[in-house]
Design a protein around this motif. Structure first.
Motif, PDB file in Angstrom:
ATOM      1  N   GLN A   1       0.850  -1.202   0.000  1.00 41.38           N
ATOM      2  CA  GLN A   1       0.000   0.000   0.000  1.00 41.38           C
ATOM      3  C   GLN A   1       0.885   1.253   0.000  1.00 41.38           C
ATOM      4  O   GLN A   1       0.637   2.200  -0.763  1.00 41.38           O
TER       5      GLN A   1
ATOM      6  N   TYR B   1       3.983   1.534  -1.076  1.00 39.59           N
ATOM      7  CA  TYR B   1       4.692   1.668  -2.361  1.00 39.59           C
ATOM      8  C   TYR B   1       3.775   2.320  -3.407  1.00 39.59           C
ATOM      9  O   TYR B   1       4.185   3.248  -4.124  1.00 39.59           O
ATOM     10  N   VAL B   2       2.516   1.840  -3.470  1.00 40.42           N
ATOM     11  CA  VAL B   2       1.559   2.391  -4.442  1.00 40.42           C
ATOM     12  C   VAL B   2       1.313   3.871  -4.148  1.00 40.42           C
ATOM     13  O   VAL B   2       1.267   4.700  -5.058  1.00 40.42           O
ATOM     14  N   PHE B   3       1.181   4.195  -2.849  1.00 40.71           N
ATOM     15  CA  PHE B   3       0.924   5.581  -2.450  1.00 40.71           C
ATOM     16  C   PHE B   3       2.104   6.488  -2.811  1.00 40.71           C
ATOM     17  O   PHE B   3       1.929   7.567  -3.387  1.00 40.71           O
ATOM     18  N   LEU B   4       3.317   6.011  -2.500  1.00 36.50           N
ATOM     19  CA  LEU B   4       4.507   6.858  -2.708  1.00 36.50           C
ATOM     20  C   LEU B   4       4.845   7.030  -4.189  1.00 36.50           C
ATOM     21  O   LEU B   4       5.297   8.078  -4.612  1.00 36.50           O
ATOM     22  N   THR B   5       4.645   5.965  -4.991  1.00 35.66           N
ATOM     23  CA  THR B   5       5.031   6.037  -6.413  1.00 35.66           C
ATOM     24  C   THR B   5       3.871   6.485  -7.286  1.00 35.66           C
ATOM     25  O   THR B   5       4.053   6.667  -8.496  1.00 35.66           O
ATOM     26  N   ASP B   6       2.724   6.576  -6.686  1.00 36.04           N
ATOM     27  CA  ASP B   6       1.524   6.963  -7.425  1.00 36.04           C
ATOM     28  C   ASP B   6       1.305   6.038  -8.640  1.00 36.04           C
ATOM     29  O   ASP B   6       1.047   6.499  -9.760  1.00 36.04           O
ATOM     30  N   ALA B   7       1.489   4.730  -8.393  1.00 38.63           N
ATOM     31  CA  ALA B   7       1.389   3.744  -9.486  1.00 38.63           C
ATOM     32  C   ALA B   7      -0.033   3.708 -10.041  1.00 38.63           C
ATOM     33  O   ALA B   7      -1.006   3.876  -9.300  1.00 38.63           O
ATOM     34  N   SER B   8      -0.112   3.469 -11.350  1.00 34.20           N
ATOM     35  CA  SER B   8      -1.439   3.394 -11.992  1.00 34.20           C
ATOM     36  C   SER B   8      -2.172   2.133 -11.519  1.00 34.20           C
ATOM     37  O   SER B   8      -1.583   1.047 -11.484  1.00 34.20           O
TER      38      SER B   8
ATOM     39  N   ASP C   1      -7.768  -1.473  -3.258  1.00 30.58           N
ATOM     40  CA  ASP C   1      -8.507  -1.581  -4.533  1.00 30.58           C
ATOM     41  C   ASP C   1      -8.880  -3.035  -4.826  1.00 30.58           C
ATOM     42  O   ASP C   1      -9.953  -3.322  -5.354  1.00 30.58           O
TER      43      ASP C   1
END
Lengths: 253, 246
Positions: A22, A24-31, A40
């Motif tokens: 979670q 990593y997704v937040f920090l990198t703003d991954a699609s 999600d």
């Protein structure tokens, strides 16, 4: 309280893993099309619960039928190999070779030969799961202490009587080890088989979600398949414990 | 009662036992002693019908003057370990031999339960082997060996795994049981004290290849055996064994 001792480390590791994901997704703003956050995935699972549930049941039925037949088949093969040294030497290379066949190559052929029904999927599950059971049964048979066999033979026991009274009970622990290994393959093998061609099942659902660029739903289905595998392992554990109180003594003796 | 005639056991190139003959008499306990590797256990295993199939065997066993096909229902065998199945209760373990011989489970259980008091196992019918002491396990194993009324007992170092006190108790207990119901017994042992205390006759085996080097009867009844007499026999046996191992 004892169960907490076992569950607690797993919960900690899982929380760290999901938290890291979670974060990593937040920090990198991954699609979300590439890497959806765990939230999600859970949301997708909730929204699509009815559809995923329907496919999961189809997968579970195939896996249960295939795995049950696989257990019977493994027992039959182990019996043949145990009682005939000639067949053991003759069949072992073939059995080992059967495990080197890539399932990705075989699954479409199975569908081509046997259609979109239950049979090709069940055959694939058997092919993938029977071998660890056969090998563990054979190891279990070989673990019978020689004096046990001698004692029965001196009493006039036939080879079948020795098998039934001593060899098979001695192999119980080995058999359940093999069963657990096979169970971890059963759901995955079913999904692979469905991937190659089926009308319903998690394999088909994953394929469809992938084609629609819904990585969250792909991972939702993966989560369900992992839960099914864990449920299968739990069921085996329950059966082993419920039927094996006296056999646990053999392990400690 | 049981005769072994000209027994030779070979392992491909080596000869383990050569031209060995012996006879067992009902009501007499014969001890077989000898250095390690001289073939004592091989002889007993052959008589029990459990000798490794890769060994080549010549010779024959005669029971009541008729050639016996081995394993034989009148010959019971107890190996070194008690070999009680850990997943069966003591009662179920004791029934195994009877069930193999065709008795129904119910009849077999009835048959062995009547013997539990004699074997000092009353109240432990439904216990598992790991719940019993070493001596009780050994008695349970004897019960399983003896229950089907075989006339010949083959005992391969039956007390070797027991502590000294339990061993002494079990020796006395076994000779009492044999006095109640005479059988021909062949017992392998390394223990000279055990041999001289229990046996009616001691066969000394020599190695390379295995053969009977001496046959020493002990005619004094067990109850009358003095320590001086036994010490003399032990001394004879000891010197024979030392001679055979040098």
């Amino acid at each position: 309280m004892m169960y907490l001792t076992y569950i607690y480390p797993a919960l900690v590791v899982m929380s760290v893993f999901l938290g890291g994901w979670q974060g990593y997704v937040f920090l990198t703003d991954a699609s979300p099309l590439v890497l959806p956050a765990p939230g999600d995935v859970l949301n997708g699972l909730w929204v699509e619960r009815s559809e995923i549930g329907r496919h999961a049941v189809a997968t579970l039925i195939v896996a249960a039928v295939g795995f049950s037949l696989s257990v019977i088949f493994a027992f039959a093969v182990s019996l043949i190999l145990h009682f005939s040294g000639w067949l053991r030497r003759g069949m072992m290379p073939l059995l080992v070779a059967s495990q080197t066949v890539p399932i990705v190559a075989l699954a479409p052929l199975m569908v081509l030969w046997f259609g979109f029904g239950l049979l090709p999927k069940v055959l694939l599950v058997i092919l993938v799961t029977f071998f660890p059971m056969v090998i563990s049964l054979m190891s279990g048979y070989a673990s019978l202490p020689r004096p046990f066999r001698d004692q029965l033979v001196s009493m006039g026991a036939s080879r079948w009587a020795v098998y039934r009274r001593a060899t098979l009970p001695s192999a119980r622990t080995h058999f359940f080890s093999g069963l657990r290994i096979s169970a971890t393959y059963a759901i995955v093998a079913t999904i692979f088989a469905e991937y190659a061609g089926a009308r319903q099942g998690l394999g088909i659902y994953i394929l469809s979600a992938k084609n629609n660029f819904r990585a969250d739903l792909v991972l939702s289905a993966v989560l369900v398949s992992a839960c099914l595998t864990l449920a299968l392992l739990a069921a085996i554990l329950v059966i082993e414990r419920a039927t094996g109180r006296r056999y646990r003594r053999a392990a400690h003796a | 009662m049981l005769e072994v005639q000209s027994l030779t056991i070979r392992t491909g190139t080596d000869t383990l036992v050569k031209d060995l003959s012996l006879d067992l008499v009902e009501g007499r306990l014969t001890c077989l002693i000898g250095p390690s590797g001289c073939g004592k256990s091989s002889v007993v295993k052959w008589l029990a019908g459990v000798l490794a199939p890769e060994l080549q065997v010549q010779g024959r066993a005669c029971l009541y003057r008729k050639t016996a096909v081995l394993p034989h229902r009148d010959i019971a065998y107890q190996p070194q370990q008690d070999t009680l199945f850990p997943w069966l209760t003591i009662s179920e373990n004791a029934c195994v031999g009877l069930e193999i011989r065709g008795m129904t489970r119910r009849a077999a259980h009835q048959c062995v339960r009547d013997l539990f008091p004699t074997f000092g196992l009353q109240g432990h019918e439904d216990s598992f082997p790991d719940q019993l002491s070493g001596g009780m396990r050994q008695r349970a194993a004897f019960l399983r060996t003896i229950v089907h009324e075989a006339r010949v007992l083959l005992l391969d170092e039956p007390f070797s795994a027991l502590d000294a006190v339990t061993r002494l108790r079990m020796q006395g207990w076994l000779t009492d049981r044999l006095a109640e119901r005479p059988r021909a017994v062949l017992m392998v042992t390394h223990d000279l004290y055990e041999a001289t205390q229990m046996a009616d006759r001691v066969l000394v085996m020599a190695g390379g290849p295995g053969r009977i080097a001496a046959d020493i009867p002990i005619t004094t009844p067990r109850a009358d055996r003095s320590e001086a007499t036994l010490a003399e026999i032990r001394s004879t046996l000891k010197s024979m064994l030392l001679k055979e191992t040098t």
